[in-house]
Scaffold this active site. Structure first.
Site, short mmCIF file in Angstrom:
data_model
loop_
_atom_site.label_atom_id
_atom_site.label_comp_id
_atom_site.label_asym_id
_atom_site.label_seq_id
_atom_site.Cartn_x
_atom_site.Cartn_y
_atom_site.Cartn_z
N ARG A 264 24.10 20.49 50.12
CA ARG A 264 24.84 21.28 51.13
C ARG A 264 25.44 20.44 52.25
NH1 ARG A 264 20.33 24.82 50.38
NH2 ARG A 264 20.90 26.33 48.78
N LYS B 179 39.95 16.56 55.13
CA LYS B 179 40.31 17.37 53.96
C LYS B 179 39.81 16.64 52.72
CE LYS B 179 44.38 19.96 55.36
NZ LYS B 179 45.82 20.18 55.11
N GLU C 73 54.35 8.98 53.69
CA GLU C 73 53.49 9.70 54.66
C GLU C 73 53.67 9.10 56.06
OE1 GLU C 73 52.16 12.46 53.79
OE2 GLU C 73 51.11 12.36 51.87
N LYS D 227 47.97 11.64 63.66
CA LYS D 227 47.12 12.50 62.83
C LYS D 227 45.85 12.88 63.58
CE LYS D 227 45.33 13.91 58.58
NZ LYS D 227 45.32 13.85 57.15
N GLU E 101 43.25 23.86 60.30
CA GLU E 101 44.61 24.27 59.92
C GLU E 101 44.84 25.77 60.12
OE1 GLU E 101 46.40 21.98 56.67
OE2 GLU E 101 47.48 23.79 56.11
N ARG F 59 48.38 22.16 62.33
CA ARG F 59 48.02 21.09 61.37
C ARG F 59 48.87 21.23 60.10
NH1 ARG F 59 42.19 18.63 59.31
NH2 ARG F 59 43.13 17.27 57.74
N ASN G 22 52.04 18.98 56.44
CA ASN G 22 52.39 19.21 55.03
C ASN G 22 53.89 19.23 54.79
OD1 ASN G 22 49.71 19.36 54.17
ND2 ASN G 22 49.57 21.47 54.90
N HIS H 45 55.27 18.90 51.30
CA HIS H 45 54.15 18.95 50.37
C HIS H 45 54.20 20.16 49.43
CE1 HIS H 45 52.69 15.68 52.76
NE2 HIS H 45 51.55 15.61 52.13
N HIS I 218 53.84 19.07 45.85
CA HIS I 218 52.72 19.45 44.98
C HIS I 218 53.25 20.10 43.70
CE1 HIS I 218 49.57 19.56 48.48
NE2 HIS I 218 49.88 18.34 48.09
N HIS J 118 51.75 10.74 44.53
CA HIS J 118 51.79 11.78 45.57
C HIS J 118 52.89 11.47 46.61
CE1 HIS J 118 50.31 14.75 48.40
NE2 HIS J 118 50.22 13.81 49.34
P1 NAD Z 1 45.23 6.59 44.65
O1 NAD Z 1 43.95 6.86 45.27
O2 NAD Z 1 45.46 7.04 43.26
O3 NAD Z 1 45.51 5.01 44.74
C1 NAD Z 1 46.69 4.51 44.22
C2 NAD Z 1 46.46 3.39 43.18
O4 NAD Z 1 46.21 2.18 43.85
C3 NAD Z 1 45.29 3.62 42.25
O5 NAD Z 1 45.60 3.10 40.99
C4 NAD Z 1 44.19 2.80 42.91
O6 NAD Z 1 43.19 2.42 42.02
C5 NAD Z 1 44.98 1.61 43.40
N1 NAD Z 1 44.44 0.90 44.55
C6 NAD Z 1 43.85 1.43 45.64
N2 NAD Z 1 43.64 0.49 46.56
C7 NAD Z 1 44.09 -0.68 46.03
C8 NAD Z 1 44.17 -1.99 46.51
N3 NAD Z 1 43.80 -2.31 47.75
N4 NAD Z 1 44.68 -2.94 45.70
C9 NAD Z 1 45.12 -2.61 44.45
N5 NAD Z 1 45.11 -1.37 43.96
C10 NAD Z 1 44.59 -0.42 44.74
O7 NAD Z 1 46.44 7.19 45.51
P2 NAD Z 1 46.71 7.35 47.08
O8 NAD Z 1 48.17 7.30 47.23
O9 NAD Z 1 45.87 6.43 47.88
O10 NAD Z 1 46.20 8.81 47.38
C11 NAD Z 1 46.81 9.94 46.82
C12 NAD Z 1 45.82 11.06 46.83
O11 NAD Z 1 45.49 11.37 48.18
C13 NAD Z 1 46.36 12.33 46.22
O12 NAD Z 1 45.37 12.89 45.37
C14 NAD Z 1 46.58 13.23 47.41
O13 NAD Z 1 46.44 14.59 47.10
C15 NAD Z 1 45.53 12.76 48.35
N6 NAD Z 1 45.82 13.03 49.76
C16 NAD Z 1 44.85 13.60 50.50
C17 NAD Z 1 45.07 13.83 51.82
C18 NAD Z 1 43.96 14.42 52.67
O14 NAD Z 1 44.21 14.76 53.82
N7 NAD Z 1 42.76 14.49 52.17
C19 NAD Z 1 46.29 13.48 52.42
C20 NAD Z 1 47.26 12.89 51.64
C21 NAD Z 1 47.01 12.65 50.30
N1 GLY Z 2 47.43 15.66 54.75
C1 GLY Z 2 47.53 16.85 55.53
C2 GLY Z 2 46.37 17.10 56.41
O1 GLY Z 2 45.44 16.34 56.48
O2 GLY Z 2 46.35 18.10 57.05
#
Ligand code: NAD
Ligand code: GLY
Length: 361
Positions: free
Chosen positions: A120, A142, A184, A226, A236, A240, A244, A247, A251, A264
């Site tokens: 939990r 998030k 972003e 942020k 949100e 907030r 997006n 997005h 998405h 993404h």
């Molecule tokens: P990712 O986590 O897939 O990483 C991108 C690629 O880079 C992967 O292949 C990873 O293994 C590789 N990688 C990571 N760090 C590395 C490094 N230092 N050197 C070499 N390779 C490396 O993608 P991302 O762009 O980091 O994240 C996208 C995800 O984040 C999506 O799922 C999206 O929905 C999510 N997201 C979440 C939020 C949130 O607020 N929680 C906000 C924006 C995006």
């Molecule tokens: N990536 C959008 C948020 O964190 O609200």
């Protein structure tokens, strides 16, 4: 270059964002946030060979275990996520354990959601290693997973105890991923800070060449914006949602193209161009603003058109599965001007279809 610490102001749940070179091996940044002895590092098979050994050494005074997930957006699923619980339960991790997410947004979202649910709710620390994760996903709490029907549809709000963004880790990031992160970064300029947008425009070449000072400034300013928005509207219920921008379109592109086909950030870049076009149609942005947004995306190495197989009708269908839809009403983040975003719940279907048709090839 000096490390810098920002704060996400959430009362008793305040937490630091440390940004700087070489900091992920500084044990003192972790220690105040690890209550018990048990630490589970969650990472993936690409990042593990690069950084896991050094992180394990840094945390060697704790009982450290690891779970290495397959790499990719297509593995951001309930089935793969369950492996984190297998690891935690096999090692008999207790409620005072801490998860450490070492990786990009996929690892961070999955580890954070596991921390939200294990017994939990347990503590977790974000160690983001992509530009996108350092400027966005590691901050704000998030967490979640994808469902075949919709992106990030299963999840929770669960804030980390700390974010440790080591800018040196960006040296190993593929160029395409760097560009995806810039989508972003640009977003913060579009929605909140036109002076930052000007700065990004004039420093794009340095950013793409990974100039450490330029990247550090872009990460700091993005995290400042942020952190401020999250502190004002953690769950949100209001603005907030402006984070997006692009997005809802993005998405739909990610889900429609097949998770992982489009990054993404790439989908967000196209989505932002679509949001800009729609903003012009309703009289908010000028032609020149829309051209400037396109140009910025192109300069950042990002696409401006969706994949050709996605028809406007299919995109519209996918866009209806969005967390901002309330009572069947689509709510879109649009731009009133460069540096100011607003939610619009009154977009006419014809305008939306015109935008989608303009962008469909
Ligand atoms: P990712 O986590 O897939 O990483 C991108 C690629 O880079 C992967 O292949 C990873 O293994 C590789 N990688 C990571 N760090 C590395 C490094 N230092 N050197 C070499 N390779 C490396 O993608 P991302 O762009 O980091 O994240 C996208 C995800 O984040 C999506 O799922 C999206 O929905 C999510 N997201 C979440 C939020 C949130 O607020 N929680 C906000 C924006 C995006
Ligand atoms: N990536 C959008 C948020 O964190 O609200």
């Amino acid at each position: 270059m000096m490390a810098k610490t920002l704060k996400v102001e959430l009362g008793t749940r305040d937490y630091p964002i440390h940004i700087g070179p070489g900091i992920f091996t500084d044990a003192e940044l972790y220690r105040p946030h690890i209550a018990g002895a048990q630490v589970m590092i969650v990472t993936n098979e690409t990042i593990a060979p690069l950084y896991l050994k050094r992180l394990r050494q840094t945390l060697s005074t704790f009982d450290v275990r690891e779970v290495v997930l397959p790499d990719g957006e297509r593995y951001k699923t309930l089935e793969v996520w369950n492996r984190i619980f297998d690891a935690l339960l096999n090692a008999r991790f207790a409620r005072d354990c801490t998860l450490v997410a070492l990786g990009g947004g996929v690892v961070g979202d999955m580890a954070g959601f596991a921390a939200a649910c294990y017994q939990r709710g347990v503590a977790f620390i974000q160690v983001p290693t992509t530009l996108l994760a350092q400027v966005d996903s590691s901050v704000g709490g998030k967490t979640g997973l994808n469902h075949p029907a919709g992106k990030n549809m299963i999840g929770a709000f669960h804030q980390p105890r700390a974010v440790i963004a080591d800018t040196d880790t960006l040296e190993t990031l593929p160029q395409r991923e760097l560009s995806a992160g810039l989508a972003e970064v640009l977003k913060y300029g579009f929605i909140r800070d036109s002076a930052f947008l000007d700065w990004l425009e004039s420093h794009m070449a340095e950013l793409l060449a990974r100039d450490p000072d330029a990247l550090a400034h872009a990460i700091e300013r993005s995290c400042e914006i942020k952190a401020h928005i999250v502190a004002e509207d953690e769950f949100e219920s209001g603005h907030r949602a402006l984070l997006n921008l692009g997005h809802t379109f993005g998405h739909a592109i990610e889900a429609g193209a097949g998770y992982g086909t489009w990054l993404h950030g790439e989908a967000v870049a196209v989505g932002t161009c679509m949001a800009a076009d729609l903003s012009r149609r309703i009289g908010w942005l000028s032609e020149a603003d829309v051209r400037r947004i396109h140009h910025l995306m192109v300069c950042a190495g990002l696409p401006t058109q969706p994949p050709s197989q996605l028809s406007p009708e299919r995109l519209l269908e996918l866009m209806a599965v969005d967390k901002k839809v309330i009572g069947g009403q689509m709510r879109l983040v649009l731009l009133k001007m460069l540096g100011e975003a607003a939610i619009n719940s009154d977009v006419q279907r014809d305008d939306l279809l015109a935008t989608l048709s303009t962008h469909a090839s």
